[in-house]
Enzyme design. Sequence first.
Site, PDB file in Angstrom:
ATOM      1  N   THR A  77       2.170 -10.427  14.538  1.00  0.00           N
ATOM      2  CA  THR A  77       0.822 -10.823  13.956  1.00  0.00           C
ATOM      3  C   THR A  77       0.411  -9.440  13.522  1.00  0.00           C
ATOM      4  O   THR A  77       0.910  -8.631  13.611  1.00  0.00           O
ATOM      5  CB  THR A  77       0.244 -11.618  14.390  1.00  0.00           C
ATOM      6  N   GLN A 121      -4.736 -20.785  18.818  1.00  0.00           N
ATOM      7  CA  GLN A 121      -5.655 -20.184  18.301  1.00  0.00           C
ATOM      8  C   GLN A 121      -5.337 -18.503  19.352  1.00  0.00           C
ATOM      9  O   GLN A 121      -6.276 -17.171  19.118  1.00  0.00           O
ATOM     10  CB  GLN A 121      -7.141 -20.959  18.022  1.00  0.00           C
ATOM     11  N   CYS A 122      -5.416 -19.063  20.754  1.00  0.00           N
ATOM     12  CA  CYS A 122      -5.195 -17.628  21.141  1.00  0.00           C
ATOM     13  C   CYS A 122      -3.962 -16.745  20.773  1.00  0.00           C
ATOM     14  O   CYS A 122      -2.821 -16.802  20.349  1.00  0.00           O
ATOM     15  CB  CYS A 122      -5.143 -17.906  22.704  1.00  0.00           C
ATOM     16  N   ARG A 138      -3.602 -25.400  14.797  1.00  0.00           N
ATOM     17  CA  ARG A 138      -3.633 -24.097  15.731  1.00  0.00           C
ATOM     18  C   ARG A 138      -4.915 -25.417  16.825  1.00  0.00           C
ATOM     19  O   ARG A 138      -5.739 -25.202  15.868  1.00  0.00           O
ATOM     20  CB  ARG A 138      -4.803 -23.327  15.115  1.00  0.00           C
ATOM     21  N   THR A 181       0.955  -0.907  -0.134  1.00  0.00           N
ATOM     22  CA  THR A 181      -0.481  -0.093   0.052  1.00  0.00           C
ATOM     23  C   THR A 181       0.835   0.899   0.215  1.00  0.00           C
ATOM     24  O   THR A 181       0.133   2.280  -0.664  1.00  0.00           O
ATOM     25  CB  THR A 181      -1.141  -0.094   1.207  1.00  0.00           C
TER      26      THR A 181
HETATM   27  N1  ASP Z   1      -2.456  -5.527   0.282  1.00  0.00           N
HETATM   28  C1  ASP Z   1      -1.768  -5.397   0.780  1.00  0.00           C
HETATM   29  C2  ASP Z   1      -0.040  -5.616   0.877  1.00  0.00           C
HETATM   30  O1  ASP Z   1       0.123  -6.178   1.504  1.00  0.00           O
HETATM   31  C3  ASP Z   1      -2.121  -4.271   2.165  1.00  0.00           C
HETATM   32  C4  ASP Z   1      -1.228  -3.252   2.671  1.00  0.00           C
HETATM   33  O2  ASP Z   1       0.449  -2.941   2.495  1.00  0.00           O
HETATM   34  O3  ASP Z   1      -1.489  -2.837   3.721  1.00  0.00           O
HETATM   35  O4  ASP Z   1       0.519  -5.604  -0.399  1.00  0.00           O
END
Ligand code: ASP
Length: 348
Positions: A170, A282-283, A250, A17
Site C-alpha cells: 500500500t 480499515q486498519c 472497508r 514522477t
Molecule cells: N502522480 C504521480 C503518479 O502516480 C506520483 C508519482 O509518480 O509518485 O504518476
Amino acid sequence: MTKPFNSRVLLIYTGGTIGMNRNPVTGTLEPFDFRHLISHVPEIGQFDIDISACCFNPPIDSSDMTPEHWTRLVEIISAHYEDCDGFVVLHGTDTMAYTASALSYLLENLGKPVIFTGSQLPVGQLRTDGRENLITSIEIAAARDAQGHALVPEVGIYFNGRLLRGNRTTKQSADEFNAFESFNYPHLADAGVNIVYHRERMLQPDLSRSMTPHFKLDSRVVIFSLFPGVNETLIRHILANPQLKAIVMRTFGSGNAPRQPWLLEALKEGAEQGKVVVNISQCLQGQVEMGRYDTGFHLQEARVVCGYDGTVESAVTKLMYLMGRYDDPDRVRLEMTRSLRGEITLCE
Ligand code: ASP
C-alpha cells in the site's frame, strides 16, 4: 550466486514522477519522454545486463491508469516472456499498488521477476530517489541462482531499499522516500550494502508449467468505507444498482460493521442478486476475523466474504480478475477465500 551476467531485462516505462519534468508555465509536473529519463541514469550502461526498453506513448500519470493499461502491460510482458529474464515497470507511485496487484493475478504461474518502481522526486532533480530505485530494480529483475532460476519469481514493488510483494503493498506516504509498506507480509528482499533475498518468503512457481497470461477484467466493483452514521438510502442505492457485481467493504477493526438491521438486510438482498461483498479492514495492519465480535459475526449471515489480511488494492483487483474469469458469484466467493498469489494469509 546472484550475479546478473547475461541476463536480459525489459524496462517498461509507463510514466510517473520518475520521468516527469516541471511545466514552466503551470509549474506542475508532467510526464517526459523515456530518453530524457535514461539520460539522467548513465550508470545503467555499467551493468553487464542486456537491457531493452519500451514505453507507453504518451507516458501517463498513474492516476490515469485503467484496467486497459493493465492488460497492455500483460500483453507486453507475455510477448517478451521467453526472451527476457526479468521485467522492470516504471510507474507512478499513486496507483502502483493497484497495478502490481492486478498483474500478480493476470500473470498466472509467473516464473520471472516483474519489479515495479518509480520515485517521489523526478530523476532530473539532484536529490532524486529515482536513480537508486531504478538501478536496484534492474539488478533484482536480473538476479538468478546458479541453476539460472529467478531469485524473485513474482510481482514486486521495489522502493527505498525494500522489495515488497506487489499484492501486499500500500502507498503509505505522499512525501517520504519510504512511500510503500507491506503491513501484513515481510519484505521479499532488503537492499543495503548487499541485496539480501529472503527466498523462503517468495512464491514457488510450478516450473513444469508455463506462465499463463490473462487479459479479461470486469470492473463492475466499488469500494466503500463504513463510518458511524452511514446512510441507509445511499447504501441501498449503491447495492440496488444492477450494474454492480461486487463490493469491497472497508469495515472497522477486525471486520466489524454497525448492527443496524437495514444494513444486514441490504447486504442479504445484494447477495441474493449475486453481488459479492468482501470484508477488508480499515486498519492497515492485522486481519479480518468475522467471528471475533458480534458486530462482525452477523455479516457472515449476509454471505459477506472474509478478506483476511489482504489490502484494498489486492481485493479490488482480485475481484476484477475473478469476475473476468467466472460468471458464477459462488465461484468468485470461493476463490476470494483462497490465496491465489500469496495475497492473504490463511491459518491452516
Ligand atoms: N502522480 C504521480 C503518479 O502516480 C506520483 C508519482 O509518480 O509518485 O504518476
